[in-house]
Design a protein around this motif. Sequence first.
Motif, PDB file in Angstrom:
ATOM      1  N   TYR A 180       9.923  -0.406   7.515  1.00  0.00           N
ATOM      2  CA  TYR A 180       9.212   0.336   6.470  1.00  0.00           C
ATOM      3  C   TYR A 180       9.938   1.625   6.101  1.00  0.00           C
ATOM      4  O   TYR A 180      10.239   2.455   6.959  1.00  0.00           O
ATOM      5  N   LEU A 181      10.204   1.785   4.785  1.00  0.00           N
ATOM      6  CA  LEU A 181      10.796   3.004   4.245  1.00  0.00           C
ATOM      7  C   LEU A 181       9.815   3.609   3.241  1.00  0.00           C
ATOM      8  O   LEU A 181       9.520   2.986   2.207  1.00  0.00           O
ATOM      9  N   PRO A 182       9.278   4.787   3.505  1.00  0.00           N
ATOM     10  CA  PRO A 182       8.368   5.402   2.537  1.00  0.00           C
ATOM     11  C   PRO A 182       9.108   5.925   1.313  1.00  0.00           C
ATOM     12  O   PRO A 182      10.311   6.207   1.366  1.00  0.00           O
ATOM     13  N   ALA A 183       8.389   6.044   0.200  1.00  0.00           N
ATOM     14  CA  ALA A 183       8.963   6.599  -1.024  1.00  0.00           C
ATOM     15  C   ALA A 183       9.544   7.981  -0.746  1.00  0.00           C
ATOM     16  O   ALA A 183       8.982   8.770   0.014  1.00  0.00           O
ATOM     17  N   GLY A 184      10.682   8.271  -1.351  1.00  0.00           N
ATOM     18  CA  GLY A 184      11.346   9.558  -1.172  1.00  0.00           C
ATOM     19  C   GLY A 184      12.402   9.568  -0.101  1.00  0.00           C
ATOM     20  O   GLY A 184      13.148  10.542   0.030  1.00  0.00           O
ATOM     21  N   THR A 185      12.513   8.487   0.674  1.00  0.00           N
ATOM     22  CA  THR A 185      13.489   8.440   1.769  1.00  0.00           C
ATOM     23  C   THR A 185      14.912   8.438   1.235  1.00  0.00           C
ATOM     24  O   THR A 185      15.265   7.633   0.364  1.00  0.00           O
ATOM     25  N   LEU A 186      15.735   9.334   1.748  1.00  0.00           N
ATOM     26  CA  LEU A 186      17.171   9.299   1.462  1.00  0.00           C
ATOM     27  C   LEU A 186      17.818   8.195   2.291  1.00  0.00           C
ATOM     28  O   LEU A 186      17.511   8.050   3.475  1.00  0.00           O
ATOM     29  N   VAL A 187      18.711   7.436   1.677  1.00  0.00           N
ATOM     30  CA  VAL A 187      19.319   6.269   2.310  1.00  0.00           C
ATOM     31  C   VAL A 187      20.835   6.389   2.230  1.00  0.00           C
ATOM     32  O   VAL A 187      21.387   6.818   1.208  1.00  0.00           O
ATOM     33  N   SER A 188      21.519   6.021   3.294  1.00  0.00           N
ATOM     34  CA  SER A 188      22.976   5.993   3.316  1.00  0.00           C
ATOM     35  C   SER A 188      23.446   4.607   3.735  1.00  0.00           C
ATOM     36  O   SER A 188      23.139   4.145   4.837  1.00  0.00           O
ATOM     37  N   VAL A 189      24.156   3.941   2.843  1.00  0.00           N
ATOM     38  CA  VAL A 189      24.739   2.630   3.135  1.00  0.00           C
ATOM     39  C   VAL A 189      26.143   2.846   3.678  1.00  0.00           C
ATOM     40  O   VAL A 189      26.921   3.620   3.111  1.00  0.00           O
ATOM     41  N   SER A 190      26.496   2.173   4.771  1.00  0.00           N
ATOM     42  CA  SER A 190      27.760   2.434   5.456  1.00  0.00           C
ATOM     43  C   SER A 190      28.740   1.271   5.334  1.00  0.00           C
ATOM     44  O   SER A 190      28.644   0.293   6.080  1.00  0.00           O
ATOM     45  N   PRO A 191      29.712   1.338   4.398  1.00  0.00           N
ATOM     46  CA  PRO A 191      30.764   0.313   4.363  1.00  0.00           C
ATOM     47  C   PRO A 191      31.533   0.218   5.677  1.00  0.00           C
ATOM     48  O   PRO A 191      32.006  -0.866   6.048  1.00  0.00           O
ATOM     49  N   ASN A 192      31.675   1.347   6.385  1.00  0.00           N
ATOM     50  CA  ASN A 192      32.440   1.322   7.635  1.00  0.00           C
ATOM     51  C   ASN A 192      31.861   0.329   8.638  1.00  0.00           C
ATOM     52  O   ASN A 192      32.608  -0.377   9.332  1.00  0.00           O
ATOM     53  N   VAL A 193      30.540   0.284   8.745  1.00  0.00           N
ATOM     54  CA  VAL A 193      29.925  -0.660   9.671  1.00  0.00           C
ATOM     55  C   VAL A 193      30.249  -2.088   9.255  1.00  0.00           C
ATOM     56  O   VAL A 193      30.638  -2.927  10.077  1.00  0.00           O
ATOM     57  N   ASN A 194      30.101  -2.386   7.971  1.00  0.00           N
ATOM     58  CA  ASN A 194      30.368  -3.737   7.481  1.00  0.00           C
ATOM     59  C   ASN A 194      31.812  -4.141   7.738  1.00  0.00           C
ATOM     60  O   ASN A 194      32.095  -5.290   8.088  1.00  0.00           O
ATOM     61  N   HIS A 195      32.731  -3.201   7.557  1.00  0.00           N
ATOM     62  CA  HIS A 195      34.158  -3.501   7.668  1.00  0.00           C
ATOM     63  C   HIS A 195      34.622  -3.696   9.111  1.00  0.00           C
ATOM     64  O   HIS A 195      35.732  -4.192   9.334  1.00  0.00           O
ATOM     65  N   TYR A 196      33.799  -3.277  10.071  1.00  0.00           N
ATOM     66  CA  TYR A 196      34.179  -3.402  11.481  1.00  0.00           C
ATOM     67  C   TYR A 196      33.233  -4.302  12.273  1.00  0.00           C
ATOM     68  O   TYR A 196      33.401  -4.443  13.480  1.00  0.00           O
ATOM     69  N   ALA A 197      32.257  -4.894  11.613  1.00  0.00           N
ATOM     70  CA  ALA A 197      31.285  -5.710  12.334  1.00  0.00           C
ATOM     71  C   ALA A 197      31.962  -6.935  12.934  1.00  0.00           C
ATOM     72  O   ALA A 197      32.524  -7.763  12.200  1.00  0.00           O
ATOM     73  N   PRO A 198      31.944  -7.092  14.254  1.00  0.00           N
ATOM     74  CA  PRO A 198      32.683  -8.195  14.897  1.00  0.00           C
ATOM     75  C   PRO A 198      32.150  -9.569  14.542  1.00  0.00           C
ATOM     76  O   PRO A 198      32.863 -10.567  14.699  1.00  0.00           O
ATOM     77  N   GLU A 199      30.916  -9.647  14.058  1.00  0.00           N
ATOM     78  CA  GLU A 199      30.387 -10.952  13.685  1.00  0.00           C
ATOM     79  C   GLU A 199      30.996 -11.476  12.380  1.00  0.00           C
ATOM     80  O   GLU A 199      30.817 -12.658  12.044  1.00  0.00           O
ATOM     81  N   TYR A 200      31.744 -10.599  11.654  1.00  0.00           N
ATOM     82  CA  TYR A 200      32.352 -11.033  10.391  1.00  0.00           C
ATOM     83  C   TYR A 200      33.873 -10.942  10.394  1.00  0.00           C
ATOM     84  O   TYR A 200      34.520 -11.517   9.519  1.00  0.00           O
ATOM     85  N   TRP A 201      34.438 -10.199  11.348  1.00  0.00           N
ATOM     86  CA  TRP A 201      35.885  -9.966  11.350  1.00  0.00           C
ATOM     87  C   TRP A 201      36.475 -10.268  12.721  1.00  0.00           C
ATOM     88  O   TRP A 201      35.925  -9.869  13.745  1.00  0.00           O
ATOM     89  N   THR A 202      37.613 -10.926  12.743  1.00  0.00           N
ATOM     90  CA  THR A 202      38.341 -11.195  13.974  1.00  0.00           C
ATOM     91  C   THR A 202      39.079  -9.929  14.400  1.00  0.00           C
ATOM     92  O   THR A 202      39.838  -9.362  13.610  1.00  0.00           O
ATOM     93  N   ALA A 203      38.850  -9.484  15.647  1.00  0.00           N
ATOM     94  CA  ALA A 203      39.510  -8.273  16.159  1.00  0.00           C
ATOM     95  C   ALA A 203      39.485  -7.183  15.092  1.00  0.00           C
ATOM     96  O   ALA A 203      40.523  -6.797  14.544  1.00  0.00           O
TER      97      ALA A 203
END
Length: 493
Positions: free
Chosen positions: A375-398
């Motif tokens: 749950y995210l209430p109205a007004g919440t500031l959000v930060s999306v992190s490409p760094n996490v996606n780019h290093y997630a081991p479930e999607y990238w080899t080493a």
Amino acid sequence: MRVRPPDPAWGQALGPPFPPLTSIPLPRAVDRRLLNQRWPVRELAPPPPGSGLKPVLGDAGAPLVGHTLDSMRFGVDFALSRYEKYGPVSWVGAFGQRFVLLGGPDATQVALVNKDKAFSQDGWRHFLDAFFHRGLMLLDFEEHHLHRRIMQEAFTRDRLAGYVRQFGPVLRERVAGWSGRPRLYWALKGLTLDVATQVFMGMRSSAGAAAINRAFVDSVRAPTALVRFPVPGGRWAAGLAGRRLLERYFRANLPAKRSAGGDDLFSALCQAAGDDGERFSDDDVVNHMIFVMMAAHETTTITSTAAAYHLAKHPEWQERAREESLALSDDLPGLDALNRLETLDLVIKESLRLTAPVPSLARRAVTDTEVLGHYLPAGTLVSVSPNVNHYAPEYWTAPRRFDPGRFAEGRREDKSHRYAWMPFGGGAHKCVGLYFGMFEVKALLHEMLRTWRWSVPGTYRIRWDYVSLPVPVDGLPVQLAAVYRGSRGFHQV
């Protein structure tokens, strides 16, 4: 001899105003302790009764500053540590606010696709509006769609071909003038600023251009200032002064661009029209030029620096890329020639994965909403992190290994999820100038490859400062050696 900027004012414009946070030497044990410091875990907000939603968990960090300094010092490692501790949805205290962090492709997709229009660009406006007021990235929904449709007229293939013809001679001349042991980031920064002022603004190098470039640098540094008030001598005040200078310049030159036209982006935005004949107002042109100029040179500098670093650390990839560059004619390359540089394409994509030029994407929830059952209430500031996606081991080899082959046909690890690789953002706000940026980085590295062989010591490791956008703490010093091309190929001299 170190690379010198073309004007004395450049030294002041481009040099860091104070030692960056990440340059402070600390023992690794202390770094690990700071990164893994435990704080009380709390809920962001209780979910509505009966909703079946889970609360967002996280922590505020240190009093007053929260995790601001941690995120600046540790960058990728900080983002990954939060992801590993809390999962894809968590909250963190920073910059005197609470931010919900979205990490991983699934959480990213919810915010960037934004099918319910629950997230606005007000997250960016919180940081950038004072300096990049009403830039394209700060607009929302129908207004953004209209402005983007008009702006795309400035990035058609014909326009891109014209931009490439314009920046080719600048890149060749400036790269050939390097020598010795430059701090490569600052050399590239000066070069990309020069390209931006000439190609985007139709402005030649001069004392005036140096002042414009300094104004852009000051505006970029300002949004992450800890003191968000115009204290004399502070970053916030410098950024506001830079914004005022840029507005004066564009407004003074706008009538001539409206009437005479030209091949530069400034002229293109003045002349651009949508499908129904819609055009930008004078205010629109000024706001978009200030924002696009910033985005163009900053992301290009970061990407070319990261790629050059990895080519220095992996000379086998540098030689492979050089062979393709030298196989082209000595003519300045156009779009088709740049598209044939397949090795550089792989290297640039892998460099963008390892060092995302924009390490976080800001949003704000405009209504109560949920992400992956949280749950995210109205007004919440959000930060999306490409760094996490780019290093997630479930999607990238080493994922921490430099491996451009992961983008080659037959592997294409970037296709494991729509948002596994997202250096240009995604959804409706995906970077409108991404093809321009890729062509400029390719052309720049092509000129470096045909002119220089560069190296760093075997023990050298780059360290990025995340006080604003990623900047190498030491400027990335490299050793240059000229490439001689004779009838029997090429060799180092």
